[in-house]
Design a protein around this motif. Structure first.
Motif, PDB file in Angstrom:
ATOM      1  N   MET A  72       0.852  -1.187   0.000  1.00  0.00           N
ATOM      2  CA  MET A  72       0.000   0.000   0.000  1.00  0.00           C
ATOM      3  C   MET A  72       0.885   1.233   0.000  1.00  0.00           C
ATOM      4  O   MET A  72       1.714   1.423   0.873  1.00  0.00           O
ATOM      5  CB  MET A  72      -0.898   0.014   1.238  1.00  0.00           C
ATOM      6  CG  MET A  72      -1.876   1.142   1.271  1.00  0.00           C
ATOM      7  SD  MET A  72      -3.070   0.920   2.621  1.00  0.00           S
ATOM      8  CE  MET A  72      -1.992   0.756   4.026  1.00  0.00           C
ATOM      9  N   SER A  73       0.761   2.095  -1.013  1.00  0.00           N
ATOM     10  CA  SER A  73       1.600   3.271  -1.136  1.00  0.00           C
ATOM     11  C   SER A  73       1.085   4.387  -0.251  1.00  0.00           C
ATOM     12  O   SER A  73      -0.024   4.350   0.259  1.00  0.00           O
ATOM     13  CB  SER A  73       1.616   3.736  -2.602  1.00  0.00           C
ATOM     14  OG  SER A  73       0.312   4.063  -3.031  1.00  0.00           O
ATOM     15  N   GLU A  74       1.897   5.437  -0.101  1.00  0.00           N
ATOM     16  CA  GLU A  74       1.559   6.512   0.820  1.00  0.00           C
ATOM     17  C   GLU A  74       0.211   7.169   0.517  1.00  0.00           C
ATOM     18  O   GLU A  74      -0.576   7.394   1.415  1.00  0.00           O
ATOM     19  CB  GLU A  74       2.686   7.561   0.796  1.00  0.00           C
ATOM     20  CG  GLU A  74       2.589   8.603   1.889  1.00  0.00           C
ATOM     21  CD  GLU A  74       2.981   8.036   3.239  1.00  0.00           C
ATOM     22  OE1 GLU A  74       2.551   8.599   4.262  1.00  0.00           O
ATOM     23  OE2 GLU A  74       3.704   7.037   3.278  1.00  0.00           O
ATOM     24  N   PHE A 103       4.551  -1.175   8.916  1.00  0.00           N
ATOM     25  CA  PHE A 103       4.132  -2.564   9.109  1.00  0.00           C
ATOM     26  C   PHE A 103       2.812  -2.829   8.385  1.00  0.00           C
ATOM     27  O   PHE A 103       2.654  -3.874   7.733  1.00  0.00           O
ATOM     28  CB  PHE A 103       3.973  -2.866  10.597  1.00  0.00           C
ATOM     29  CG  PHE A 103       3.566  -4.279  10.893  1.00  0.00           C
ATOM     30  CD1 PHE A 103       4.527  -5.269  11.048  1.00  0.00           C
ATOM     31  CD2 PHE A 103       2.231  -4.628  11.017  1.00  0.00           C
ATOM     32  CE1 PHE A 103       4.161  -6.586  11.309  1.00  0.00           C
ATOM     33  CE2 PHE A 103       1.855  -5.939  11.278  1.00  0.00           C
ATOM     34  CZ  PHE A 103       2.826  -6.917  11.424  1.00  0.00           C
ATOM     35  N   LEU A 104       1.875  -1.897   8.468  1.00  0.00           N
ATOM     36  CA  LEU A 104       0.594  -2.102   7.796  1.00  0.00           C
ATOM     37  C   LEU A 104       0.772  -2.145   6.282  1.00  0.00           C
ATOM     38  O   LEU A 104       0.196  -3.008   5.602  1.00  0.00           O
ATOM     39  CB  LEU A 104      -0.387  -0.996   8.173  1.00  0.00           C
ATOM     40  CG  LEU A 104      -1.782  -1.165   7.560  1.00  0.00           C
ATOM     41  CD1 LEU A 104      -2.513  -2.300   8.250  1.00  0.00           C
ATOM     42  CD2 LEU A 104      -2.586   0.106   7.649  1.00  0.00           C
ATOM     43  N   LYS A 105       1.558  -1.237   5.735  1.00  0.00           N
ATOM     44  CA  LYS A 105       1.779  -1.228   4.291  1.00  0.00           C
ATOM     45  C   LYS A 105       2.375  -2.549   3.816  1.00  0.00           C
ATOM     46  O   LYS A 105       2.030  -3.049   2.750  1.00  0.00           O
ATOM     47  CB  LYS A 105       2.706  -0.077   3.905  1.00  0.00           C
ATOM     48  CG  LYS A 105       2.079   1.298   3.989  1.00  0.00           C
ATOM     49  CD  LYS A 105       2.925   2.333   3.280  1.00  0.00           C
ATOM     50  CE  LYS A 105       4.275   2.509   3.923  1.00  0.00           C
ATOM     51  NZ  LYS A 105       5.079   3.561   3.237  1.00  0.00           N
ATOM     52  N   ASP A 154      -0.615  -5.605   5.086  1.00  0.00           N
ATOM     53  CA  ASP A 154      -2.047  -5.535   4.802  1.00  0.00           C
ATOM     54  C   ASP A 154      -2.357  -6.313   3.522  1.00  0.00           C
ATOM     55  O   ASP A 154      -1.547  -6.347   2.590  1.00  0.00           O
ATOM     56  CB  ASP A 154      -2.477  -4.076   4.652  1.00  0.00           C
ATOM     57  CG  ASP A 154      -3.987  -3.944   4.607  1.00  0.00           C
ATOM     58  OD1 ASP A 154      -4.675  -4.816   5.179  1.00  0.00           O
ATOM     59  OD2 ASP A 154      -4.485  -2.973   4.004  1.00  0.00           O
ATOM     60  N   SER A 155      -3.511  -6.945   3.490  1.00  0.00           N
ATOM     61  CA  SER A 155      -3.866  -7.755   2.330  1.00  0.00           C
ATOM     62  C   SER A 155      -5.375  -7.795   2.164  1.00  0.00           C
ATOM     63  O   SER A 155      -6.121  -7.679   3.140  1.00  0.00           O
ATOM     64  CB  SER A 155      -3.321  -9.182   2.489  1.00  0.00           C
ATOM     65  OG  SER A 155      -3.748 -10.010   1.416  1.00  0.00           O
ATOM     66  N   ASP A 164     -19.340   1.528   7.834  1.00  0.00           N
ATOM     67  CA  ASP A 164     -19.442   1.310   9.279  1.00  0.00           C
ATOM     68  C   ASP A 164     -18.361   0.378   9.813  1.00  0.00           C
ATOM     69  O   ASP A 164     -18.026   0.452  10.992  1.00  0.00           O
ATOM     70  CB  ASP A 164     -20.812   0.732   9.621  1.00  0.00           C
ATOM     71  CG  ASP A 164     -21.942   1.635   9.169  1.00  0.00           C
ATOM     72  OD1 ASP A 164     -22.045   2.754   9.706  1.00  0.00           O
ATOM     73  OD2 ASP A 164     -22.700   1.234   8.272  1.00  0.00           O
ATOM     74  N   TYR A 165     -17.850  -0.505   8.984  1.00  0.00           N
ATOM     75  CA  TYR A 165     -16.830  -1.440   9.449  1.00  0.00           C
ATOM     76  C   TYR A 165     -15.866  -1.782   8.334  1.00  0.00           C
ATOM     77  O   TYR A 165     -16.174  -1.613   7.144  1.00  0.00           O
ATOM     78  CB  TYR A 165     -17.466  -2.719  10.004  1.00  0.00           C
ATOM     79  CG  TYR A 165     -18.193  -3.574   8.986  1.00  0.00           C
ATOM     80  CD1 TYR A 165     -17.539  -4.612   8.321  1.00  0.00           C
ATOM     81  CD2 TYR A 165     -19.541  -3.370   8.694  1.00  0.00           C
ATOM     82  CE1 TYR A 165     -18.198  -5.411   7.400  1.00  0.00           C
ATOM     83  CE2 TYR A 165     -20.214  -4.160   7.778  1.00  0.00           C
ATOM     84  CZ  TYR A 165     -19.534  -5.177   7.124  1.00  0.00           C
ATOM     85  OH  TYR A 165     -20.191  -5.965   6.211  1.00  0.00           O
ATOM     86  N   ARG A 166     -14.668  -2.225   8.733  1.00  0.00           N
ATOM     87  CA  ARG A 166     -13.648  -2.688   7.800  1.00  0.00           C
ATOM     88  C   ARG A 166     -13.220  -4.091   8.196  1.00  0.00           C
ATOM     89  O   ARG A 166     -13.407  -4.503   9.345  1.00  0.00           O
ATOM     90  CB  ARG A 166     -12.430  -1.761   7.819  1.00  0.00           C
ATOM     91  CG  ARG A 166     -12.728  -0.308   7.482  1.00  0.00           C
ATOM     92  CD  ARG A 166     -13.145  -0.153   6.041  1.00  0.00           C
ATOM     93  NE  ARG A 166     -12.103  -0.575   5.135  1.00  0.00           N
ATOM     94  CZ  ARG A 166     -11.174   0.237   4.631  1.00  0.00           C
ATOM     95  NH1 ARG A 166     -11.160   1.502   4.972  1.00  0.00           N
ATOM     96  NH2 ARG A 166     -10.264  -0.214   3.790  1.00  0.00           N
ATOM     97  N   CYS A 167     -12.609  -4.827   7.285  1.00  0.00           N
ATOM     98  CA  CYS A 167     -12.142  -6.182   7.548  1.00  0.00           C
ATOM     99  C   CYS A 167     -10.624  -6.249   7.386  1.00  0.00           C
ATOM    100  O   CYS A 167     -10.076  -5.727   6.406  1.00  0.00           O
ATOM    101  CB  CYS A 167     -12.801  -7.181   6.602  1.00  0.00           C
ATOM    102  SG  CYS A 167     -14.595  -7.323   6.822  1.00  0.00           S
ATOM    103  N   VAL A 168      -9.950  -6.883   8.349  1.00  0.00           N
ATOM    104  CA  VAL A 168      -8.495  -7.011   8.299  1.00  0.00           C
ATOM    105  C   VAL A 168      -8.113  -8.466   8.526  1.00  0.00           C
ATOM    106  O   VAL A 168      -8.915  -9.270   9.009  1.00  0.00           O
ATOM    107  CB  VAL A 168      -7.807  -6.124   9.360  1.00  0.00           C
ATOM    108  CG1 VAL A 168      -8.121  -4.654   9.136  1.00  0.00           C
ATOM    109  CG2 VAL A 168      -8.213  -6.540  10.784  1.00  0.00           C
ATOM    110  N   THR A 169      -6.876  -8.803   8.191  1.00  0.00           N
ATOM    111  CA  THR A 169      -6.382 -10.163   8.370  1.00  0.00           C
ATOM    112  C   THR A 169      -6.067 -10.412   9.847  1.00  0.00           C
ATOM    113  O   THR A 169      -5.925  -9.467  10.634  1.00  0.00           O
ATOM    114  CB  THR A 169      -5.119 -10.376   7.534  1.00  0.00           C
ATOM    115  OG1 THR A 169      -4.099  -9.489   8.010  1.00  0.00           O
ATOM    116  CG2 THR A 169      -5.384 -10.113   6.064  1.00  0.00           C
TER     117      THR A 169
END
Length: 395
Positions: A1-3, A255-257, A260-261, A329-334
């Motif tokens: 994920m870029s800036e 770390f997130l960049k 993240d997937s 309202d919500y997001r999904c992460v690994t």
């Protein structure tokens, strides 16, 4: 994920109506002059000409007039951001065509600063999009020593603040110390690198409370306990550890960049997070805002989840509220990103919201299966967080 992808982490803008106008603008200058006295939102003060002498797309639009407030960029909600944060996003997007959403029906008058405090430029020791303002001379002692006052603006999530005010000082609200939140974690104010005992609460959501007695400020905070609040503190002096937090923000964002997937590994599941919390984290990690505080997913589930979790009421504790939308309202992460967030910022007592699809209304995963999925990623996240804290001297 870029800036520039920090914009993608914000909530989708969902408001519609006659007072919202979207304008497609080409790459390059916007040809507008923003009201620099209004630090809380992006308001058009006047229009400028393009380098070729022509009017820009915003000036040519019949509904966009001075006083219009920028509320969305590429359909992402920026209505809760301040002027500096919005300017940073626009700077990232300057070479791209974009869609800008404006609130235009009732143009807002520029918000003037509280009369007792004049607007100041950012402090040189804090990066330019920090919410910390430059200290300004307040008075000079007889020996020539200057005393300075610095103001700090902090966005606080709904719920307890973990803030203790000094009851011995009844004429104003002075910070005495902090207490843990009900879940045992530190609050946003305690985690902020600049809020410390002796700071004075001077404004709540832009309302000047510097002249109110302690009782009046406490009552006002109680009335707003269930909502997000923007609190402004006046500090007698600057603390010098902000560089550690600058490094920690960079470490978190890096770390997130890297990790993240949008796809899951075999045997994994999605972890659901309140979109407003993600937005607060973006402000913290990418735009030098205050720490986001613990993940507060209880805002996504129906009331009574404590009783359902304790078995005194029927149903699953993570029964979602009606009408929730992915990205709004919500997001999904690994699992790794979830464990990383929890290790650094904590979470509420509600069990993780786990699903095999990006749908909060899908069947929940059993607690046993979720624990099995999260355990290896939790160990990896804890190791990473320990290393980050050591590098940033945040133990």
């Amino acid at each position: 994920m870029s800036e520039p992808d920090t914009l993608a982490l914000l909530r989708t803008f969902s408001l519609t109506g006659d007072d919202i106008v979207e304008v497609s603008v080409p790459a390059g200058p916007l040809a507008v002059v923003m009201d620099r006295t209004n630090e809380r939102e992006a308001v058009i003060e006047s229009f400028a000409k393009l380098p070729n002498g022509q009017s820009g797309a915003l000036e040519l639009h019949p509904d966009v007039q001075p006083g219009a407030v920028l509320v969305s960029i590429n359909h992402k909600d920026v209505s809760g951001l301040n002027m500096k944060q919005i300017s940073d996003i626009l700077r990232q997007q300057k070479d791209k065509p974009k869609v800008l959403g404006w609130r235009v029906q009732k143009p807002l008058s520029p918000i003037k600063p509280v009369e007792s405090r004049k607007p100041v430029e950012p402090a040189p020791l804090v990066k330019e999009n920090s919410q910390t303002s430059t200290p300004v001379p307040e008075r000079r002692a007889s020996n020539g020593t200057e005393f300075i006052t610095e103001t700090i603006v902090v966005l606080c999530p709904p719920g307890p603040l973990g803030l203790l005010l000094d009851a011995r000082i009844t004429t104003r609200a002075v910070v005495q110390g902090f207490q843990k939140l009900p879940d045992g974690s530190e609050g946003v104010l305690e985690m902020h690198e600049n809020i410390h005992p002796g700071a004075t609460l001077v404004a709540i959501n832009g309302e000047d409370v510097s002249s109110l007695p302690l009782e009046g400020v406490t009552r006002r905070l109680g009335e707003l306990a269930s909502t997000e609040r923007t609190l402004e503190f006046s500090l007698p002096r600057r603390r010098a550890n902000s560089q550690d937090y600058d490094l920690r923000r960079k470490e978190e964002f890096t770390f997130l960049k890297k990790n993240d997937s949008t796809k899951l590994e075999r045997g994994e599941c999605w972890l659901i997070i309140d979109a407003k919390w993600i937005e607060r984290w973006v402000m913290y990690a990418a735009m030098h805002g205050p720490p986001p505080g613990p993940i507060n997913n209880e805002v996504l589930v129906q009331e009574g989840w404590q009783e359902r979790m304790a078995g005194t009421a029927p149903g699953d504790p993570d029964l979602p509220r009606e009408g929730l939308k992915l990205g709004v309202d919500y997001r999904c992460v690994t699992p790794l990103i979830w464990c990383f967030f929890v290790a650094l910022h904590g979470t509420c007592k509600l069990p993780p919201l786990t699903r095999y699809s990006m749908n909060i209304y899908a069947n929940p995963i059993s607690a046993r299966e979720a624990t099995k999925i999260l355990k290896p990623q939790s160990l990896k996240a804890e190791t990473t967080v320990t290393e980050i804290k050591q590098r940033c001297h945040q133990e």
